[in-house]
Write a protein that holds these residues in place. Structure first.
Motif, short mmCIF file in Angstrom:
data_model
loop_
_atom_site.label_atom_id
_atom_site.label_comp_id
_atom_site.label_asym_id
_atom_site.label_seq_id
_atom_site.Cartn_x
_atom_site.Cartn_y
_atom_site.Cartn_z
N THR A 54 8.75 2.23 -3.50
CA THR A 54 8.22 0.89 -3.73
C THR A 54 7.82 0.22 -2.42
O THR A 54 6.74 -0.38 -2.31
CB THR A 54 9.28 0.01 -4.44
OG1 THR A 54 9.64 0.61 -5.69
CG2 THR A 54 8.75 -1.39 -4.69
N LEU A 55 8.68 0.33 -1.41
CA LEU A 55 8.39 -0.29 -0.12
C LEU A 55 7.24 0.43 0.59
O LEU A 55 6.38 -0.20 1.21
CB LEU A 55 9.65 -0.28 0.75
CG LEU A 55 9.71 -1.30 1.90
CD1 LEU A 55 9.43 -2.71 1.40
CD2 LEU A 55 11.08 -1.24 2.56
N LYS A 56 7.21 1.75 0.47
CA LYS A 56 6.12 2.51 1.10
C LYS A 56 4.77 2.13 0.50
O LYS A 56 3.78 1.96 1.21
CB LYS A 56 6.37 4.01 0.92
CG LYS A 56 7.50 4.56 1.79
CD LYS A 56 7.70 6.05 1.55
CE LYS A 56 8.82 6.62 2.41
NZ LYS A 56 9.05 8.06 2.14
N GLU A 57 4.74 1.98 -0.82
CA GLU A 57 3.49 1.59 -1.48
C GLU A 57 3.04 0.20 -1.05
O GLU A 57 1.86 -0.04 -0.81
CB GLU A 57 3.67 1.65 -3.00
CG GLU A 57 3.84 3.07 -3.54
CD GLU A 57 4.18 3.09 -5.02
OE1 GLU A 57 4.24 1.99 -5.62
OE2 GLU A 57 4.40 4.18 -5.57
N PHE A 58 4.01 -0.73 -0.96
CA PHE A 58 3.66 -2.09 -0.54
C PHE A 58 3.12 -2.09 0.89
O PHE A 58 2.10 -2.74 1.19
CB PHE A 58 4.87 -3.01 -0.63
CG PHE A 58 4.66 -4.34 0.03
CD1 PHE A 58 3.88 -5.32 -0.57
CD2 PHE A 58 5.22 -4.61 1.29
CE1 PHE A 58 3.66 -6.55 0.05
CE2 PHE A 58 5.00 -5.83 1.91
CZ PHE A 58 4.23 -6.80 1.29
N MET A 59 3.79 -1.38 1.79
CA MET A 59 3.34 -1.32 3.18
C MET A 59 1.94 -0.75 3.28
O MET A 59 1.09 -1.26 4.03
CB MET A 59 4.31 -0.48 4.02
CG MET A 59 5.71 -1.04 4.13
SD MET A 59 5.82 -2.54 5.13
CE MET A 59 7.60 -2.70 5.25
N ALA A 60 1.67 0.29 2.52
CA ALA A 60 0.35 0.93 2.56
C ALA A 60 -0.73 -0.03 2.05
O ALA A 60 -1.81 -0.16 2.65
CB ALA A 60 0.36 2.21 1.74
N GLY A 63 -1.35 -2.74 4.61
CA GLY A 63 -1.81 -2.30 5.92
C GLY A 63 -0.77 -2.46 7.00
O GLY A 63 -1.08 -2.54 8.19
N THR A 64 0.50 -2.49 6.61
CA THR A 64 1.61 -2.68 7.54
C THR A 64 2.24 -1.34 7.87
O THR A 64 2.54 -0.55 6.97
CB THR A 64 2.67 -3.62 6.95
OG1 THR A 64 2.09 -4.89 6.67
CG2 THR A 64 3.83 -3.82 7.91
N LEU A 65 2.44 -1.07 9.15
CA LEU A 65 3.11 0.16 9.57
C LEU A 65 4.62 -0.05 9.56
O LEU A 65 5.11 -1.11 9.97
CB LEU A 65 2.66 0.57 10.98
CG LEU A 65 1.17 0.84 11.16
CD1 LEU A 65 0.88 1.21 12.62
CD2 LEU A 65 0.70 1.96 10.23
N HIS A 66 5.34 0.94 9.10
CA HIS A 66 6.80 0.87 9.05
C HIS A 66 7.35 1.82 10.10
O HIS A 66 7.23 3.03 9.97
CB HIS A 66 7.32 1.24 7.66
CG HIS A 66 8.74 0.85 7.43
ND1 HIS A 66 9.33 0.81 6.18
CD2 HIS A 66 9.73 0.48 8.30
CE1 HIS A 66 10.58 0.44 6.29
NE2 HIS A 66 10.85 0.23 7.56
N HIS A 67 7.95 1.27 11.16
CA HIS A 67 8.55 2.06 12.22
C HIS A 67 10.05 2.18 11.98
O HIS A 67 10.70 1.19 11.64
CB HIS A 67 8.31 1.42 13.58
CG HIS A 67 6.87 1.35 13.96
ND1 HIS A 67 6.42 0.60 15.04
CD2 HIS A 67 5.77 1.93 13.43
CE1 HIS A 67 5.12 0.73 15.16
NE2 HIS A 67 4.69 1.51 14.17
#
Length: 220
Positions: A54-60, A63-67
């Motif tokens: 869910t979080l990966k889809e929202f970030m994508a 346009g937010t990168l998750h480090h």
């Protein structure tokens, strides 16, 4: 969550770790709407609550990168780690100073986070709140946590009997309402909360029952 630029912090008490993803999504959406700036990246550890589809889809979509920090290397996200300790230290101090029952720890957390965001740190010339929003915080609303308060009972809630019935309830200040120009109180029954703007404070009396058997469990 901690905004790296302004130092503004955001929090939400969650019953389950699975609720963290919704909090991150909501905080990013709110921040983008209120500031007009896009969130470029988020840094977190590899906890399961942060590694969800869910979080990966929202970030994508955003346009937010998750480090992510390297395993067992919390210092890579040192500012956020320090924030946690700072808030707990402040909570411990406030609970001790006001004799607040530990059962009210979530209200104490809200209060210390509010005060931290409104305080100008030694290294900056503006508070985190003003850096984030562009407007200064409302210092006139600040009162001593735990202060004795007499909260006016609205006419619509008063009894229809004797004119000598009380027109105020006794309680103590336990927070600053973020969505209204009002304070949050708990009545002397320690069960009922009130949100009100029509209050008389007795700040010289700012200690809950000192005979409370609650003890602070914080050992961060």
């Amino acid at each position: 969550m901690l905004d790296d630029y302004s130092g503004m912090s955001f929090h939400r008490t969650c019953q389950f770790k699975s609720q963290a993803a919704a909090f991150i999504r909501d905080t990013i959406n709110m921040s983008q709407t209120q500031t007009g700036n896009k969130c470029k990246f988020v840094r977190s550890d590899n906890g399961r609550e942060y590694v969800t589809n869910t979080l990966k889809e929202f970030m994508a979509e955003n346009g937010t990168l998750h480090h992510y920090t390297a395993p067992y290397t919390p210092e890579q996200n040192g500012r956020a780690e320090r924030l946690g300790r700072t808030l707990v230290d402040k909570m411990r101090t406030m609970i001790s100073a006001s004799c607040t029952p530990v059962s009210l720890w979530d209200y104490v957390l809200d209060a210390v986070a509010h005060l931290r965001n409104a305080t100008i740190p030694p290294t900056l010339s503006l508070s985190p709140f003003e850096l984030f929003t562009g407007s200064p915080p409302d210092y006139a609303r600040l009162k001593t946590f735990g202060a004795r308060a007499y909260i006016t009972i609205p006419k619509e809630k008063r009894g229809s009997g004797s004119k000598l019935e009380p027109r105020a309830e006794k309680g103590r200040l336990i927070g600053f309402h973020d969505e209204a120009k009002a304070w949050v109180f708990i009545l002397d029954d320690m069960q009922t909360t009130r949100v009100s703007r029509h209050v008389r404070f007795m700040e010289y009396d700012s200690c809950f029952d000192s005979n409370s058997t609650d003890s602070a469990p914080f050992d961060y």
